[in-house]
Write a protein that holds these residues in place. Structure first.
Motif, mmCIF file in Angstrom:
data_model
loop_
_atom_site.group_PDB
_atom_site.id
_atom_site.type_symbol
_atom_site.label_atom_id
_atom_site.label_comp_id
_atom_site.label_asym_id
_atom_site.label_seq_id
_atom_site.Cartn_x
_atom_site.Cartn_y
_atom_site.Cartn_z
ATOM 1 N N SER A 126 26.714 31.090 14.672
ATOM 2 C CA SER A 126 26.202 29.839 14.114
ATOM 3 C C SER A 126 26.711 29.632 12.690
ATOM 4 C CB SER A 126 24.671 29.859 14.147
ATOM 5 O OG SER A 126 24.162 28.708 13.544
ATOM 6 N N LEU A 129 29.885 27.646 11.522
ATOM 7 C CA LEU A 129 29.838 26.203 11.278
ATOM 8 C C LEU A 129 30.143 25.877 9.823
ATOM 9 C CD1 LEU A 129 29.308 23.509 12.584
ATOM 10 C CD2 LEU A 129 26.864 23.896 12.369
ATOM 11 N N ALA A 136 30.400 21.429 15.128
ATOM 12 C CA ALA A 136 29.145 21.938 15.685
ATOM 13 C C ALA A 136 29.235 22.045 17.207
ATOM 14 C CB ALA A 136 27.977 21.046 15.283
ATOM 15 N N VAL A 139 30.918 25.268 18.014
ATOM 16 C CA VAL A 139 30.032 26.406 17.769
ATOM 17 C C VAL A 139 29.014 26.546 18.904
ATOM 18 C CG1 VAL A 139 28.166 27.248 16.295
ATOM 19 C CG2 VAL A 139 30.305 26.469 15.266
ATOM 20 N N ALA A 140 28.407 25.429 19.293
ATOM 21 C CA ALA A 140 27.417 25.479 20.381
ATOM 22 C C ALA A 140 28.065 26.001 21.658
ATOM 23 C CB ALA A 140 26.808 24.094 20.608
ATOM 24 N N SER B 126 21.907 26.946 23.829
ATOM 25 C CA SER B 126 23.144 26.172 23.851
ATOM 26 C C SER B 126 23.094 25.101 24.941
ATOM 27 C CB SER B 126 24.332 27.113 24.077
ATOM 28 O OG SER B 126 25.520 26.392 24.192
ATOM 29 N N LEU B 129 21.979 21.363 24.592
ATOM 30 C CA LEU B 129 22.921 20.318 24.184
ATOM 31 C C LEU B 129 23.118 19.280 25.286
ATOM 32 C CD1 LEU B 129 24.745 19.402 21.925
ATOM 33 C CD2 LEU B 129 26.473 21.015 22.680
ATOM 34 N N ALA B 136 24.745 18.471 18.582
ATOM 35 C CA ALA B 136 25.332 19.811 18.518
ATOM 36 C C ALA B 136 24.967 20.498 17.205
ATOM 37 C CB ALA B 136 26.852 19.726 18.672
ATOM 38 N N ALA B 137 24.864 19.719 16.133
ATOM 39 C CA ALA B 137 24.492 20.308 14.840
ATOM 40 C C ALA B 137 23.090 20.897 14.913
ATOM 41 C CB ALA B 137 24.568 19.242 13.746
ATOM 42 N N VAL B 139 21.580 21.995 17.636
ATOM 43 C CA VAL B 139 21.633 23.182 18.494
ATOM 44 C C VAL B 139 22.172 24.386 17.711
ATOM 45 C CG1 VAL B 139 22.845 24.210 20.469
ATOM 46 C CG2 VAL B 139 21.764 21.955 20.692
ATOM 47 N N ALA B 140 23.246 24.177 16.968
ATOM 48 C CA ALA B 140 23.824 25.280 16.190
ATOM 49 C C ALA B 140 22.807 25.805 15.178
ATOM 50 C CB ALA B 140 25.100 24.809 15.482
ATOM 51 N N ARG B 141 22.041 24.878 14.585
ATOM 52 C CA ARG B 141 21.029 25.306 13.603
ATOM 53 C C ARG B 141 19.895 26.070 14.291
ATOM 54 N NH1 ARG B 141 17.702 21.074 9.853
ATOM 55 N NH2 ARG B 141 16.248 22.593 8.941
ATOM 56 N N VAL B 143 20.140 27.894 16.970
ATOM 57 C CA VAL B 143 20.642 29.248 17.265
ATOM 58 C C VAL B 143 20.377 30.155 16.069
ATOM 59 C CG1 VAL B 143 22.749 30.619 17.580
ATOM 60 C CG2 VAL B 143 22.391 28.549 18.946
ATOM 61 N N SER B 144 20.682 29.644 14.890
ATOM 62 C CA SER B 144 20.472 30.420 13.675
ATOM 63 C C SER B 144 18.986 30.677 13.423
ATOM 64 C CB SER B 144 21.101 29.668 12.494
ATOM 65 O OG SER B 144 20.936 30.397 11.318
#
Lengths: 296, 296
Positions: A126, A129, A136, A139-140, B126, B129, B136-137, B139-141, B143-144
């Motif tokens: 993550s 990014l 993004a 990354v996903a 993931s 999404l 997607a942003a 989702v990536a956040r 994950v973190s």
């Protein structure tokens, strides 16, 4: 291009990055972070991070674009080694010539250090990014690729199949399943992850995935051959340990000479998978050929 | 709004979704998928998925938006229970009145089933999404957020600190650290994940994070009280097991009456954290108050 220099340069870079992406030993609870670092820095060829970087480079992007994800794949690999070595699994005291995580920190901490490394892997993916030029959406998608390669349909599935096969008559199809999943799935995921982050097209990702599959099989076959032929001090584990545990191996099923020929065949197919790639894929081509001459 | 109906409706929904996001038992290697399902469907109140949904609902979005991520948090919770129960850790034979994963499937498979569930969690985040309206942003956040809440700076860190504290004199600060990390961190992550996927603003996410912290402490205090007062058949584990293992608990350090008052205080703070939220946060307010009357 000289492969040895290429590899050692990247190993050095990755070792620095791995350090950046791990909590310090002085952070509480110290024993957890010590255990994580013990296993991450117990050696290792950093093949999976190198495949992530080479995946990005093969489609024309810089390796710096994918460094966090490259580290993530080494964390996943290391967690799998820590858990594999546990008394309930392979019960190994040594790994790469050093005491295994649970021998130093105890079983409970070793289990949790593995868990923490696996979790950290996704946190670090993550974090990719924050590298300019990475989307993004990519990354996903890489989160999903890494999870599929390492989870029940990938590496963990292969590990369970391997355990289940122990003590049973060797079965060729099952051995290929085990190798494709236990070892191959994470190689493939690493290559695809690097390519996806670099904005590769579907056909490029598919070609790298194919390369990864053949590379993985060649890697496993040559690993099996080394296990028979190798020297204990180079391998860092007791020679012939697979035979002792009655595991299905290529030399056991096909003999050494035939196994070597199968390795050559898979290397040729791996190289051929990259026929539409430019000179930027040269490291991957050389890396595949290198498997036939490896001594560790 | 009636909390009981709210909870049971969501528990039913989540149980259906959990089934959708797990491989079938007929898939190879079967024993792995059986072990994963054994533990996921061994009961459980599905609090973390409910917090993910309530996090999204509290900022005006539909719970359907976050269903995959809601399941992911239950997978993370379940993996942590499987590993906690292992002989090297708490060595528990029963969980929620049923045999633990390693009692049924053996230690090796239990370790790997936990690993696979943790990995699956990130795959499923993931997959969120694919729900329309999710970026997607976000989702990536998420994950973190999920990785931080469950990794070495969160749940796993708390678990190690808990183990390290055993047999040592009870320390109040350390006990709060343990609870904030071992239990609280995942609650907070669940709430924030739901809110982030729903497009909440920073101040809303921060408020839910605060709520989660107080909710987590109130949860842990009432859990400790139940452990002293509860009945074995309701709890599904031997009453007083924490005392037996000499763990620092609120009743042990503060007495029952004071512990109950501290629970009330944390519930009030949790509810107050949501003062800028509309009636849509009512489930979260009621859920916090419910902790004071819980019997399981």
């Amino acid at each position: 291009m000289r492969l040895n220099e290429y590899l050692s340069e990247r190993q050095k870079l990755i070792n620095e990055e791995l350090d950046r992406y791990l909590p310090g030993e002085e952070e509480f609870p110290n024993i957890l972070h010590k255990a994580m670092r013990h296993s991450v820095f117990a050696g290792g060829k950093r093949i999976r991070p190198i495949l992530v970087m080479a995946g990005a480079e093969s489609v024309g992007k810089d390796k710096e674009l994918v460094l966090p994800t490259a580290c993530a794949f080494e964390f996943i690999h290391t967690y799998s080694l820590i858990h594999d070595d546990l008394p309930a699994m392979d019960d190994d005291d040594l790994r790469r010539g050093q005491p295994t995580c649970h021998k130093v920190y105890g079983e409970a901490v070793a289990i949790l250090a593995g868990d923490a490394l696996l979790t950290r892997a996704f946190e670090v993916i993550s974090a990719n990014l924050s590298v300019p030029g990475v989307s993004a959406a990519a990354v996903a998608r890489v989160v999903s690729i890494a999870a599929q390669g390492s989870g029940c349909a990938g590496m963990v599935g292969g590990q369970v199949a391997d355990m289940e096969a122990e003590g049973k008559p060797a079965d060729k199809d099952n051995m290929v399943y085990i190798h494709n999943h236990k070892t191959g799935a994470l190689f493939r995921a690493a290559l695809c992850a690097g390519a996806v982050l670099a904005g590769a097209g579907d056909s490029e990702v598919a070609a790298l995935d194919k390369y990864g599959q053949y590379f993985g099989l060649a890697f496993q076959i040559t690993d099996d051959i080394l296990d028979v032929e190798g020297e204990a001090k180079i391998l860092g584990k007791p020679v012939g340990s697979d035979e002792k545990n009655a595991k299905a191996t290529y030399p056991a099923l096909y003999g050494l000479e035939m196994s070597y020929r199968m390795a050559e065949e898979n290397v040729a197919k791996a190289v051929d998978s990259l026929r539409h790639f430019t000179v930027k894929a040269e490291p991957l081509r050389q890396l595949a050929r290198f498997l036939l001459t490896r001594s560790y």
